[in-house]
Design a protein around this motif. Structure first.
Motif, PDB file in Angstrom:
ATOM      1  N   ASP A 126       0.835  -1.202   0.000  1.00 41.16           N
ATOM      2  CA  ASP A 126       0.000   0.000   0.000  1.00 41.16           C
ATOM      3  C   ASP A 126       0.869   1.250   0.000  1.00 41.16           C
ATOM      4  O   ASP A 126       0.584   2.206  -0.724  1.00 41.16           O
ATOM      5  N   GLN A 127       1.930   1.253   0.794  1.00 38.42           N
ATOM      6  CA  GLN A 127       2.838   2.400   0.858  1.00 38.42           C
ATOM      7  C   GLN A 127       3.521   2.621  -0.493  1.00 38.42           C
ATOM      8  O   GLN A 127       3.623   3.745  -0.976  1.00 38.42           O
TER       9      GLN A 127
ATOM     10  N   ARG B 180       0.985   4.037  -2.915  1.00 39.59           N
ATOM     11  CA  ARG B 180       0.695   5.439  -2.590  1.00 39.59           C
ATOM     12  C   ARG B 180       1.820   6.343  -3.094  1.00 39.59           C
ATOM     13  O   ARG B 180       1.569   7.403  -3.664  1.00 39.59           O
TER      14      ARG B 180
ATOM     15  N   THR C  31       1.477   9.240  -5.913  1.00 39.45           N
ATOM     16  CA  THR C  31       1.851  10.619  -5.592  1.00 39.45           C
ATOM     17  C   THR C  31       2.854  11.158  -6.614  1.00 39.45           C
ATOM     18  O   THR C  31       2.763  12.315  -7.025  1.00 39.45           O
TER      19      THR C  31
ATOM     20  N   SER D  46      -8.114   9.000  -9.850  1.00 39.56           N
ATOM     21  CA  SER D  46      -7.959   8.412  -8.520  1.00 39.56           C
ATOM     22  C   SER D  46      -7.106   7.159  -8.662  1.00 39.56           C
ATOM     23  O   SER D  46      -7.606   6.087  -8.965  1.00 39.56           O
TER      24      SER D  46
ATOM     25  N   HIS E 256      -5.116   5.919  -6.203  1.00 41.51           N
ATOM     26  CA  HIS E 256      -5.002   5.243  -4.915  1.00 41.51           C
ATOM     27  C   HIS E 256      -6.116   5.794  -4.048  1.00 41.51           C
ATOM     28  O   HIS E 256      -6.634   6.874  -4.313  1.00 41.51           O
ATOM     29  N   SER E 257      -6.481   5.064  -3.020  1.00 43.74           N
ATOM     30  CA  SER E 257      -7.575   5.533  -2.168  1.00 43.74           C
ATOM     31  C   SER E 257      -7.256   6.866  -1.494  1.00 43.74           C
ATOM     32  O   SER E 257      -8.162   7.631  -1.170  1.00 43.74           O
ATOM     33  N   ASP E 258      -5.966   7.169  -1.326  1.00 40.84           N
ATOM     34  CA  ASP E 258      -5.564   8.425  -0.693  1.00 40.84           C
ATOM     35  C   ASP E 258      -5.100   9.485  -1.693  1.00 40.84           C
ATOM     36  O   ASP E 258      -4.844  10.616  -1.300  1.00 40.84           O
ATOM     37  N   VAL E 259      -4.933   9.114  -2.964  1.00 41.54           N
ATOM     38  CA  VAL E 259      -4.382  10.036  -3.956  1.00 41.54           C
ATOM     39  C   VAL E 259      -5.381  10.241  -5.088  1.00 41.54           C
ATOM     40  O   VAL E 259      -5.650   9.344  -5.870  1.00 41.54           O
ATOM     41  N   SER E 260      -5.929  11.441  -5.148  1.00 39.06           N
ATOM     42  CA  SER E 260      -6.846  11.837  -6.205  1.00 39.06           C
ATOM     43  C   SER E 260      -6.416  13.226  -6.664  1.00 39.06           C
ATOM     44  O   SER E 260      -6.149  14.096  -5.835  1.00 39.06           O
TER      45      SER E 260
END
Length: 148
Positions: free
Chosen positions: A58-59, A62, A66, A131, A133-137
């Protein structure tokens, strides 16, 4: 009954999670499909390793998302399409069109399913959202020009 998930199960949890489920659900669905195993002391160590592996992947994902976002946000992607003299397109710009244009102009491969495009039917400046990743949009700036 406590089980350790071996795969992501929608509505239940991710790989390596220890969850409480009904015995029948575990016996009739999770175990036969290979989605889970019974939680035992030895399996708990295996679950910890699964969670560590999942967190590392996941890291990495991400960080890659990014990096792609930081390189795409300042750029404007140009897409040419057939248009009338008033500036209305014959058709519309789809997520696949945006993904192809990004690949052609920046050599960055983005899956069309991760791009959300509002109804683009005119020539001019528009924005699509990616989108990765779930944290990167992030937004993708699009300039639609009339094809000659």
């Amino acid at each position: 009954m406590n089980v350790i998930l071996r795969n992501k199960v929608e509505g239940l949890g991710l790989r390596g999670d220890i969850v409480e489920v009904a015995e029948g659900y575990a016996r009739n669905f999770l175990f036969p499909k290979g989605h889970a195993l019974k939680a035992s002391p030895g399996a708990m160590d295996q679950a910890a390793k699964m969670r560590t592996s999942r967190d590392q992947k996941d890291q990495t994902a991400r960080e890659a998302a990014t990096a792609i976002a930081s390189s795409l946000v300042p750029k404007t992607i140009t897409i040419s399409a057939k248009a009338s003299s008033e500036g209305k397109l014959f058709g519309s710009i789809s997520a696949a069109d945006v993904a192809d244009a990004v690949k052609a102009q920046t050599d960055i491969d983005i899956d069309r399913k991760s791009i959300e495009v509002d109804n683009i039917k005119t020539v001019g400046a528009h924005t699509a959202t990616a989108s990765l990743h779930s944290d990167v949009s992030f937004p993708i700036n699009i300039e639609v020009v009339a094809a000659e």
